[in-house]
Design a protein around this motif. Structure first.
Motif, PDB file in Angstrom:
ATOM      1  N   HIS A   1       7.656  -2.827   4.136  1.00  0.00           N
ATOM      2  CA  HIS A   1       7.074  -1.873   5.077  1.00  0.00           C
ATOM      3  C   HIS A   1       7.652  -2.217   6.440  1.00  0.00           C
ATOM      4  O   HIS A   1       7.494  -3.322   6.932  1.00  0.00           O
ATOM      5  CB  HIS A   1       5.549  -1.989   5.084  1.00  0.00           C
ATOM      6  CG  HIS A   1       4.949  -1.594   3.779  1.00  0.00           C
ATOM      7  ND1 HIS A   1       4.322  -0.396   3.580  1.00  0.00           N
ATOM      8  CD2 HIS A   1       4.913  -2.222   2.583  1.00  0.00           C
ATOM      9  CE1 HIS A   1       3.899  -0.317   2.332  1.00  0.00           C
ATOM     10  NE2 HIS A   1       4.259  -1.426   1.705  1.00  0.00           N
TER      11      HIS A   1
ATOM     12  N   ASP B   1      -1.563  -0.581   4.396  1.00  0.00           N
ATOM     13  CA  ASP B   1      -0.759  -0.236   3.211  1.00  0.00           C
ATOM     14  C   ASP B   1      -0.257  -1.486   2.500  1.00  0.00           C
ATOM     15  O   ASP B   1      -0.234  -1.539   1.264  1.00  0.00           O
ATOM     16  CB  ASP B   1       0.411   0.659   3.605  1.00  0.00           C
ATOM     17  CG  ASP B   1      -0.025   2.070   3.975  1.00  0.00           C
ATOM     18  OD1 ASP B   1      -1.196   2.445   3.706  1.00  0.00           O
ATOM     19  OD2 ASP B   1       0.803   2.805   4.541  1.00  0.00           O
TER      20      ASP B   1
ATOM     21  N   THR C   1      -0.374  -0.906  -3.119  1.00  0.00           N
ATOM     22  CA  THR C   1      -0.071   0.243  -3.971  1.00  0.00           C
ATOM     23  C   THR C   1       1.372   0.722  -3.844  1.00  0.00           C
ATOM     24  O   THR C   1       1.862   1.434  -4.702  1.00  0.00           O
ATOM     25  CB  THR C   1      -1.011   1.418  -3.657  1.00  0.00           C
ATOM     26  OG1 THR C   1      -0.898   1.743  -2.269  1.00  0.00           O
ATOM     27  CG2 THR C   1      -2.448   1.070  -3.979  1.00  0.00           C
ATOM     28  N   THR C   2       2.052   0.320  -2.759  1.00  0.00           N
ATOM     29  CA  THR C   2       3.432   0.733  -2.551  1.00  0.00           C
ATOM     30  C   THR C   2       4.316  -0.502  -2.502  1.00  0.00           C
ATOM     31  O   THR C   2       4.328  -1.219  -1.506  1.00  0.00           O
ATOM     32  CB  THR C   2       3.570   1.522  -1.230  1.00  0.00           C
ATOM     33  OG1 THR C   2       2.611   2.570  -1.207  1.00  0.00           O
ATOM     34  CG2 THR C   2       4.945   2.118  -1.090  1.00  0.00           C
ATOM     35  N   PRO C   3       5.060  -0.775  -3.582  1.00  0.00           N
ATOM     36  CA  PRO C   3       5.924  -1.958  -3.577  1.00  0.00           C
ATOM     37  C   PRO C   3       7.123  -1.766  -2.663  1.00  0.00           C
ATOM     38  O   PRO C   3       7.582  -0.648  -2.456  1.00  0.00           O
ATOM     39  CB  PRO C   3       6.366  -2.075  -5.041  1.00  0.00           C
ATOM     40  CG  PRO C   3       6.238  -0.695  -5.581  1.00  0.00           C
ATOM     41  CD  PRO C   3       5.129  -0.038  -4.824  1.00  0.00           C
ATOM     42  N   GLY C   4       7.592  -2.848  -2.093  1.00  0.00           N
ATOM     43  CA  GLY C   4       8.746  -2.814  -1.211  1.00  0.00           C
ATOM     44  C   GLY C   4       8.375  -3.267   0.187  1.00  0.00           C
ATOM     45  O   GLY C   4       7.242  -3.655   0.451  1.00  0.00           O
TER      46      GLY C   4
ATOM     47  N   THR D   1      -3.195  -3.098   0.496  1.00  0.00           N
ATOM     48  CA  THR D   1      -3.618  -2.403  -0.723  1.00  0.00           C
ATOM     49  C   THR D   1      -2.681  -2.698  -1.889  1.00  0.00           C
ATOM     50  O   THR D   1      -3.107  -2.685  -3.033  1.00  0.00           O
ATOM     51  CB  THR D   1      -3.688  -0.880  -0.532  1.00  0.00           C
ATOM     52  OG1 THR D   1      -2.391  -0.375  -0.225  1.00  0.00           O
ATOM     53  CG2 THR D   1      -4.678  -0.488   0.550  1.00  0.00           C
TER      54      THR D   1
ATOM     55  N   ALA E   1       9.656   0.527   1.300  1.00  0.00           N
ATOM     56  CA  ALA E   1       8.580   1.372   0.803  1.00  0.00           C
ATOM     57  C   ALA E   1       8.252   2.481   1.778  1.00  0.00           C
ATOM     58  O   ALA E   1       8.085   3.638   1.396  1.00  0.00           O
ATOM     59  CB  ALA E   1       7.336   0.525   0.548  1.00  0.00           C
ATOM     60  N   LYS E   2       8.171   2.116   3.065  1.00  0.00           N
ATOM     61  CA  LYS E   2       7.768   3.100   4.061  1.00  0.00           C
ATOM     62  C   LYS E   2       8.189   2.613   5.439  1.00  0.00           C
ATOM     63  O   LYS E   2       8.201   1.419   5.710  1.00  0.00           O
ATOM     64  CB  LYS E   2       6.247   3.293   4.012  1.00  0.00           C
ATOM     65  CG  LYS E   2       5.735   4.440   4.846  1.00  0.00           C
ATOM     66  CD  LYS E   2       4.257   4.688   4.569  1.00  0.00           C
ATOM     67  CE  LYS E   2       3.753   5.844   5.407  1.00  0.00           C
ATOM     68  NZ  LYS E   2       2.336   6.092   5.179  1.00  0.00           N
TER      69      LYS E   2
ATOM     70  N   SER F   1      14.311  -2.997  -1.009  1.00  0.00           N
ATOM     71  CA  SER F   1      13.579  -1.770  -1.246  1.00  0.00           C
ATOM     72  C   SER F   1      12.609  -1.513  -0.087  1.00  0.00           C
ATOM     73  O   SER F   1      11.686  -2.290   0.146  1.00  0.00           O
ATOM     74  CB  SER F   1      12.793  -1.896  -2.553  1.00  0.00           C
ATOM     75  OG  SER F   1      11.954  -0.780  -2.722  1.00  0.00           O
TER      76      SER F   1
ATOM     77  N   TYR G   1       7.316   3.035   9.492  1.00  0.00           N
ATOM     78  CA  TYR G   1       6.291   3.443  10.446  1.00  0.00           C
ATOM     79  C   TYR G   1       6.945   3.479  11.824  1.00  0.00           C
ATOM     80  O   TYR G   1       7.799   2.659  12.129  1.00  0.00           O
ATOM     81  CB  TYR G   1       5.129   2.443  10.446  1.00  0.00           C
ATOM     82  CG  TYR G   1       4.545   2.221   9.076  1.00  0.00           C
ATOM     83  CD1 TYR G   1       3.434   2.927   8.650  1.00  0.00           C
ATOM     84  CD2 TYR G   1       5.117   1.305   8.197  1.00  0.00           C
ATOM     85  CE1 TYR G   1       2.900   2.723   7.385  1.00  0.00           C
ATOM     86  CE2 TYR G   1       4.593   1.105   6.939  1.00  0.00           C
ATOM     87  CZ  TYR G   1       3.493   1.814   6.534  1.00  0.00           C
ATOM     88  OH  TYR G   1       2.971   1.619   5.285  1.00  0.00           O
TER      89      TYR G   1
END
Length: 50
Positions: free
Chosen positions: A44, A34, A39-42, A37, A19-20, A17, A22
């Motif tokens: 990066h 990120d 707050t966004t699982p997965g 924090t 998440a984001k 997964s 960059y």
């Protein structure tokens, strides 16, 4: 073990997964913030070749 996981991902048996994504080394700080924090699982992902 890691090589087995990479093979499973390549074969489609293991889903990763993202998440984001960059772009560029200038976004490494944002990626780290990120991740910290939580707050966004997965995963990066930082792409260094833009």
């Amino acid at each position: 073990m890691f090589q087995q996981q990479l093979r499973a991902i390549a074969a489609g048996r293991l889903k990763v997964s993202v998440a984001k994504v960059y772009h560029g080394p200038e976004q490494v700080r944002a990626a780290q913030a990120d991740v910290e924090t939580g707050t966004t699982p997965g995963k990066h992902v930082v792409l260094l070749d833009d």
